[in-house]
Design an enzyme around this catalytic site. Structure first.
Site, short mmCIF file in Angstrom:
data_model
loop_
_atom_site.label_atom_id
_atom_site.label_comp_id
_atom_site.label_asym_id
_atom_site.label_seq_id
_atom_site.Cartn_x
_atom_site.Cartn_y
_atom_site.Cartn_z
N HIS A 69 1.02 -1.29 0.08
CA HIS A 69 -0.09 0.09 -0.04
C HIS A 69 0.81 1.49 0.15
O HIS A 69 0.47 2.33 0.45
CB HIS A 69 -0.92 -0.23 1.24
CG HIS A 69 -0.32 -0.08 2.61
ND1 HIS A 69 0.00 -1.36 3.14
CD2 HIS A 69 0.14 0.66 3.35
CE1 HIS A 69 0.72 -1.20 4.28
NE2 HIS A 69 0.89 0.06 4.34
N ASP A 71 4.04 1.91 1.15
CA ASP A 71 4.82 2.05 2.07
C ASP A 71 6.08 0.84 1.97
O ASP A 71 5.68 -0.10 1.29
CB ASP A 71 4.65 2.61 3.34
CG ASP A 71 3.88 1.59 4.23
OD1 ASP A 71 3.27 1.75 5.17
OD2 ASP A 71 4.11 0.23 3.63
N HIS A 84 0.06 -0.69 11.35
CA HIS A 84 1.32 -0.25 11.75
C HIS A 84 1.27 1.26 11.66
O HIS A 84 0.31 1.97 11.22
CB HIS A 84 2.51 -0.87 11.10
CG HIS A 84 2.47 -0.53 9.54
ND1 HIS A 84 2.44 -1.64 8.62
CD2 HIS A 84 2.09 0.50 8.71
CE1 HIS A 84 2.36 -1.05 7.39
NE2 HIS A 84 2.21 0.11 7.37
N HIS A 97 -1.88 3.12 9.50
CA HIS A 97 -2.33 2.24 8.66
C HIS A 97 -3.04 1.13 9.24
O HIS A 97 -2.55 0.23 9.90
CB HIS A 97 -1.25 1.69 7.51
CG HIS A 97 -0.53 2.93 6.92
ND1 HIS A 97 0.69 2.73 6.39
CD2 HIS A 97 -0.94 4.00 6.54
CE1 HIS A 97 0.91 3.90 5.66
NE2 HIS A 97 0.13 4.93 5.94
N HIS A 119 -3.34 1.61 20.50
CA HIS A 119 -1.89 1.25 20.44
C HIS A 119 -0.88 1.70 19.51
O HIS A 119 0.04 2.49 19.60
CB HIS A 119 -2.03 -0.39 20.15
CG HIS A 119 -0.47 -1.13 19.84
ND1 HIS A 119 0.19 -1.65 20.89
CD2 HIS A 119 0.38 -0.84 18.84
CE1 HIS A 119 1.39 -1.94 20.41
NE2 HIS A 119 1.38 -1.53 19.13
N GLU A 120 -1.62 2.01 18.26
CA GLU A 120 -0.80 2.67 17.13
C GLU A 120 -0.68 3.77 17.40
O GLU A 120 0.39 4.55 16.88
CB GLU A 120 -1.62 2.44 15.74
CG GLU A 120 -1.83 0.86 15.37
CD GLU A 120 -0.59 0.23 15.45
OE1 GLU A 120 -0.65 -0.98 15.55
OE2 GLU A 120 0.45 0.73 14.98
N HIS A 123 2.51 4.68 18.83
CA HIS A 123 3.85 4.89 17.99
C HIS A 123 3.75 6.23 17.46
O HIS A 123 4.83 6.92 17.28
CB HIS A 123 3.51 3.82 16.85
CG HIS A 123 3.72 2.27 17.30
ND1 HIS A 123 4.70 2.08 18.27
CD2 HIS A 123 3.07 1.16 17.00
CE1 HIS A 123 4.61 0.62 18.32
NE2 HIS A 123 3.54 -0.04 18.00
N HIS A 129 7.59 -0.46 21.07
CA HIS A 129 7.04 -1.49 21.84
C HIS A 129 7.55 -1.83 23.32
O HIS A 129 8.53 -1.38 23.82
CB HIS A 129 7.10 -2.89 21.14
CG HIS A 129 6.05 -3.07 20.13
ND1 HIS A 129 6.23 -3.42 18.94
CD2 HIS A 129 4.61 -2.41 19.91
CE1 HIS A 129 5.29 -3.38 18.03
NE2 HIS A 129 4.42 -2.83 18.71
#
Lengths: 378, 82
Positions: A69, A71, A84, A97, A119-120, A123, A129
């Protein structure tokens, strides 16, 4: 916890996000609210705030995609890699994404979008993590997370605050006197002489004093009241509440804000809520209530709005005839508007601004006037 | 070549799974050969690193628990910084 190599983080505290496209698995508003709820998780414990863009380049671009997609990390079909995100920075950095080969759901029947989004976002804000299996930033998806009880672990909070610090004025007793009514970003001071409460309720023998986004919890064994974020116990509840009361016979606390109300049992928000307050029998002219208390002996619940009150019969589950009545007629000496009401030791305690009126229902009179925060050992 | 017995096939697929996992999340260089040498010290170290991070017993082997965890849904961001 850990941060990305080089510790990238945003150099500003107000960030923008944009939902670029949607998954066919969920209605759009379900995606919108999952993302909003996920943002709020991090907002509550940092100085960060987020606003949504509907076009152009936002700091955090959120999209759904499958396989390759555009990346370097193509997705892998159903299972394993769910989503991610990239660490803070320009362009692709900060973006999230989601793998649309997953089955995205609002509950735990598939892959819960809120949980993965939270969670994402960790980041996107700079967290890598965590090896702490209890942490939101632990890499494996935990489908058994109790969604209604979701709370950030201390590891997550330590991690994000190592990058951005705590919410403004994070000490419970701020160093500088706050205004009598703290604005959204300030933490209420327990013993501020002008302090008032949004709502008060008992909960299984404890007392909860709600204010803004927080509450003080007074228990029998701990003389010093604890101070918490509402969202730390009930992430799906709003803040700046209007009213709260416990119906002992149902082991349930009802929470009111605007024209909606929620039912909580312990720290679980019950399914099927929020409901509209008019389902209880209020006239449509009532937009919100100010306070409520349930008399466990008489099994009657009293709702207060402006200068009037209603009485609800817990046995028949219906609003009683002949209401509303004027507060001044039946609770002489209690001055509207009422912020909160508590029943204890056979009295009703009416909280209005920084004053608290102890009302003896048998003598039908106010027996004491105290400071509202006297229950917090001020 | 002899047809692979079921066990050998399964072992192969487990090794493939592990190799992809370690390449994707633990910074293992994409080099097929080294994975074929099961006892390759680097592979054992990578497996031990993953087991430690994910809270598994650190055996350095592709034991059942480790294989099960590698099949679980997870975030696509690596566990070891690039």
């Amino acid at each position: 916890f850990s941060s990305f190599p080089g510790m990238p983080k945003w150099r500003k505290t107000h960030l923008t996000y944009r939902i670029v496209n949607y998954t066919p698995d969920l209605p759009r508003d379900a995606v919108d609210s999952a993302i909003e709820k996920a943002l709020k998780v991090w907002e509550e414990v940092t100085p960060l705030t987020f606003s949504r863009l509907y076009e152009g380049e936002a700091d955090i671009m959120i999209s759904f995609a499958v396989k390759e997609h555009g990346d370097f990390y193509s997705f892998d079909g159903p299972g394993q890699s769910l989503a991610h995100a990239y660490p803070p920075g320009p362009g692709l950095y900060g973006d999230i994404h989601f793998d649309d080969d997953e089955k995205w759901t609002e509950d735990a029947s598939g892959t819960n979008l809120f949980l993965v989004a939270a969670h994402e976002l960790g980041h996107s804000l700079g967290l890598f993590h965590s090896a702490n299996t209890e942490a939101l930033m632990y890499p494996l998806y935990n489908s058994f997370t109790e969604l209604a009880q979701f709370r950030l672990s201390q590891d997550d909070v330590n991690g994000i605050q190592s990058l951005y610090g705590p919410p403004p004025a994070s000490t419970e007793e701020p160093l500088v006197p706050t205004k009598s009514v703290p604005s959204g970003s300030e933490v209420p001071a327990k013993c501020d002489p002008a302090s008032s409460f949004d709502a008060i309720s008992t909960l299984r023998g404890e007392y909860l004093f709600f204010k803004d986004r927080y509450f003080w919890r007074r228990s029998h064994w701990n003389p010093e009241p604890e101070f918490h974020l509402i969202s730390a116990f009930w992430p799906s509840l709003p803040s700046y509440l209007d009213a709260a009361y416990e119906v002992n016979s149902r082991d349930t606390v009802f929470i009111f804000k605007g024209n909606e109300f929620w039912a909580i049992r312990g720290n679980e928000v019950q399914a099927g809520y929020p409901r509209g307050i008019h389902t209880l029998g209020f006239p449509s002219t009532i937009r919100k209530i100010d306070a409520a208390v349930s008399d466990k002996e008489k099994k009657k619940t009293y709702f207060f709005a402006e200068d009037k009150y209603w009485r609800f019969d817990e046995n028949s589950q219906s609003m009683e005839q002949g209401f509303p009545r004027l507060i001044a007629d039946d609770f002489p000496g209690v001055e509207p508007k009422v912020d909160a009401v508590l029943q204890a030791f056979g009295f009703f305690y009416f909280f209005s601004g920084s004053s608290q009126f102890e009302f003896d229902p048998n003598a039908r009179m106010v027996t004491h006037i105290l400071k509202s925060n006297s229950w917090l050992h001020c | 070549a002899y047809p692979l017995s079921g066990a050998a096939k399964e072992e192969d697929s487990n090794r493939d799974l592990a190799q992809q996992y370690l390449e994707k999340y633990y910074n293992l260089e994409k080099d097929v050969k080294q994975f074929r040498r099961k006892d390759s010290n680097l592979i054992v170290k990578k497996i031990q690193g993953m087991q430690k991070f994910l809270g598994l017993e650190v055996t350095g082997k592709l034991d059942t628990d480790t294989l099960e965890v590698m099949r679980k849904p997870r975030c696509g961001v690596p566990d070891v910084g690039h």
